[in-house]
Design an enzyme around this catalytic site. Structure first.
Site, PDB file in Angstrom:
ATOM      1  N   TYR A   1       0.889  -1.219  -0.031  1.00 20.24           N
ATOM      2  CA  TYR A   1       0.030   0.036  -0.187  1.00 20.24           C
ATOM      3  C   TYR A   1       0.982   1.315   0.019  1.00 20.24           C
ATOM      4  O   TYR A   1       0.458   2.297  -0.852  1.00 20.24           O
ATOM      5  CB  TYR A   1      -0.776  -0.069   1.236  1.00 20.24           C
ATOM      6  CG  TYR A   1      -1.588   1.168   1.434  1.00 20.24           C
ATOM      7  CD1 TYR A   1      -2.923   1.280   0.458  1.00 20.24           C
ATOM      8  CD2 TYR A   1      -1.372   2.056   2.676  1.00 20.24           C
ATOM      9  CE1 TYR A   1      -3.987   2.502   0.851  1.00 20.24           C
ATOM     10  CE2 TYR A   1      -2.316   2.966   2.684  1.00 20.24           C
ATOM     11  CZ  TYR A   1      -3.444   3.472   1.889  1.00 20.24           C
ATOM     12  OH  TYR A   1      -4.159   4.446   2.058  1.00 20.24           O
TER      13      TYR A   1
ATOM     14  N   LYS B   1       1.180   4.200  -2.803  1.00 23.10           N
ATOM     15  CA  LYS B   1       0.453   5.535  -2.580  1.00 23.10           C
ATOM     16  C   LYS B   1       1.678   6.513  -2.747  1.00 23.10           C
ATOM     17  O   LYS B   1       1.447   7.581  -3.258  1.00 23.10           O
ATOM     18  CB  LYS B   1       0.070   5.529  -1.240  1.00 23.10           C
ATOM     19  CG  LYS B   1      -1.380   4.896  -0.948  1.00 23.10           C
ATOM     20  CD  LYS B   1      -2.330   5.557  -1.766  1.00 23.10           C
ATOM     21  CE  LYS B   1      -3.990   5.107  -1.260  1.00 23.10           C
ATOM     22  NZ  LYS B   1      -4.825   5.570  -2.422  1.00 23.10           N
TER      23      LYS B   1
END
Length: 304
Positions: free
Chosen positions: A173, A177
């Site tokens: 993640y 991001k």
């Protein structure tokens, strides 16, 4: 005479708009006069197919309040889904003004336990799921500019504090991001000539993804201001997606509760130039000296 709504007449796509931040953004845009394409694949927290259509519920909620909204249930991390997403806006409303990339899910693991499939799935929906809608919206806006119909278009991407600082247990993640931030900077530079502004937010709010991972800080208070309500993030997203944000592009904003912060990324710190090749020992001594002059790095979320 009533005041003109901030997004009156604008057509806005919001991906991942069935719940959480995406739903809050869609409702906020509708309240400011925008016409919505509400995208959501209807999957669970881990990306597996779900039993219902949250996008349909959000669109019905907007229409019940007097707004305009249609749904799109395609997978925006595929070319087919991203193309049909943009086509839905154009065929329904005849234009596209704002793209809000928001879709995502989590498969959290420590790196030594992180399977390749979990890496690929999270990077796919977050990073590829930003790239493909952005690409196909940009193709439309470039064509409009080439035909003499210069757009006043906006893109709002969704990064995270995990992408800016890292987050233990969220290597996939965090990497995705961080990639979204870089994609935002490149897109802002490339698309400026076509009348398109591209910015990103790094929000903190209570969603399906955060209420488990950060349960101790995400719960709603018994009374008073609910700082983690996802609706607190949406006003900035609406402004960034409106014509009122003219001149603002290539920026990243951290936002939570009542706070908005302009984030400043990598920039040169202390440096040294020998004017010739270092030996490994010299390079190490110099690096250590420079580190004593540098600012300490930000804390990684969840670090012990």
């Amino acid at each position: 005479m009533s005041a003109r709504l901030l997004c009156e007449g604008r057509v806005v796509i919001v991906t991942g708009a069935g719940r959480g931040l995406g739903r809050a953004h869609a409702l906020a845009y509708a309240a400011e006069g925008a016409r919505l394409v509400v995208n959501d694949l209807g999957v669970g927290l881990d990306g597996a197919p779900g039993p219902d259509s949250p996008a349909r519920r959000v669109a019905e909620e907007i229409r019940a309040a007097g707004g305009e909204a249609v749904t799109h249930g395609g997978d925006i991390a595929t070319t087919e889904g991203a193309v049909s997403l943009v086509r839905t806006a154009l065929e329904t409303y005849g234009r596209l003004d704002t793209l809000v990339n928001n879709a995502g899910f989590l498969r959290d693991r420590m790196l030594v336990n992180l399977d390749e499939d979990d890496w690929d799935a999270v990077v796919r929906v977050h990073l590829k799921g930003h790239f493909l809608p952005l690409k196909h919206a940009a193709e439309h806006w470039r064509a409009e500019a080439g035909a003499g119909r210069a757009p006043d278009a906006r893109v709002v991407n969704t990064s995270s504090g995990a992408g800016l600082l890292g987050s233990v247990g969220q290597g996939n993640y965090s990497a995705a991001k961080a990639g979204i931030v870089a994609l935002t900077l490149v897109a802002a530079a490339e698309m400026r000539r076509y009348g398109v502004q591209v910015n990103a937010i790094a929000p903190a709010a209570r969603t399906r993804m955060t209420e488990r991972t950060f349960a101790d800080t995400m719960s709603a208070p018994v009374s008073g201001f609910d700082a983690m309500d996802p609706g607190n993030v949406s006003p900035l997203v609406v402004w960034l997606g409106s014509a009122a944000s003219a001149g603002v592009t290539g920026r990243v904003f951290e936002t939570e509760g009542g706070r908005i912060t302009v984030m400043e990324g990598w920039r040169p710190g202390p440096g040294a130039d020998k004017g010739a090749r270092w030996t490994p020992a010299e390079a190490g001594d110099t690096a250590r000296k420079l580190l004593t002059e540098a600012e300490a790095p930000g804390a990684v979320y969840g670090a012990r």
